[in-house]
Design a protein around this motif. Sequence first.
Motif, mmCIF file in Angstrom:
data_model
loop_
_atom_site.group_PDB
_atom_site.id
_atom_site.type_symbol
_atom_site.label_atom_id
_atom_site.label_comp_id
_atom_site.label_asym_id
_atom_site.label_seq_id
_atom_site.Cartn_x
_atom_site.Cartn_y
_atom_site.Cartn_z
ATOM 1 N N GLY A 1 2.776 15.248 2.754
ATOM 2 C CA GLY A 1 3.414 14.304 1.858
ATOM 3 C C GLY A 1 2.528 13.132 1.486
ATOM 4 N N CYS A 2 1.742 12.672 2.423
ATOM 5 C CA CYS A 2 0.893 11.490 2.209
ATOM 6 C C CYS A 2 -0.586 11.841 2.284
ATOM 7 C CB CYS A 2 1.215 10.439 3.267
ATOM 8 S SG CYS A 2 2.923 9.914 3.287
ATOM 9 N N ASP A 3 -0.943 13.057 1.948
ATOM 10 C CA ASP A 3 -2.327 13.497 2.118
ATOM 11 C C ASP A 3 -3.300 12.772 1.191
ATOM 12 O OD1 ASP A 3 -1.202 14.715 -0.065
ATOM 13 O OD2 ASP A 3 -2.302 16.594 0.175
ATOM 14 N N ALA A 4 -2.851 12.297 0.053
ATOM 15 C CA ALA A 4 -3.740 11.611 -0.889
ATOM 16 C C ALA A 4 -4.128 10.223 -0.397
ATOM 17 C CB ALA A 4 -3.068 11.489 -2.251
ATOM 18 N N TYR A 5 -3.368 9.659 0.523
ATOM 19 C CA TYR A 5 -3.606 8.304 0.986
ATOM 20 C C TYR A 5 -4.335 8.240 2.322
ATOM 21 C CZ TYR A 5 0.006 7.678 -2.503
ATOM 22 O OH TYR A 5 0.730 7.717 -3.659
ATOM 23 N N LEU A 6 -4.573 9.364 2.960
ATOM 24 C CA LEU A 6 -5.184 9.388 4.284
ATOM 25 C C LEU A 6 -6.677 9.654 4.213
ATOM 26 C CD1 LEU A 6 -2.534 11.502 6.244
ATOM 27 C CD2 LEU A 6 -2.802 9.044 6.238
ATOM 28 N N THR A 7 -7.387 9.146 5.220
ATOM 29 C CA THR A 7 -8.804 9.477 5.343
ATOM 30 C C THR A 7 -8.908 10.876 5.952
ATOM 31 O OG1 THR A 7 -8.940 8.530 7.560
ATOM 32 C CG2 THR A 7 -9.395 7.052 5.694
ATOM 33 N N LEU A 8 -10.101 11.433 5.924
ATOM 34 C CA LEU A 8 -10.285 12.790 6.438
ATOM 35 C C LEU A 8 -9.964 12.897 7.932
ATOM 36 C CD1 LEU A 8 -11.051 15.667 5.737
ATOM 37 C CD2 LEU A 8 -13.416 15.079 6.236
ATOM 38 N N PRO A 9 -10.419 11.967 8.800
ATOM 39 C CA PRO A 9 -10.038 12.087 10.212
ATOM 40 C C PRO A 9 -8.527 11.970 10.440
ATOM 41 C CG PRO A 9 -11.926 10.639 9.999
ATOM 42 C CD PRO A 9 -11.440 10.925 8.612
#
Length: 76
Positions: free
Chosen positions: A35-43
Amino acid sequence: MYGFFENPYRVLKLSHVLLIGGLIMLVVGIILAYGCDAYLTLPALVGAHAMTILGPTAIKLGYVMRLLAYNRLRSI
């Protein structure tokens, strides 16, 4: 260490903690990873996907511990 698992009531309480903790990990992991994958960093995204794997694992372990604890309580 093994003395902790001798008491079926303690194992039952630990199984409930694992079941609830696994469910929370699964739900939070799904929300973060998909749901929030666009706002997270890769780690953070890798950690969220790991939570979607570790959550069901904790649920399965908690369920097996619950079955064993109920089986031991029935024989007392």
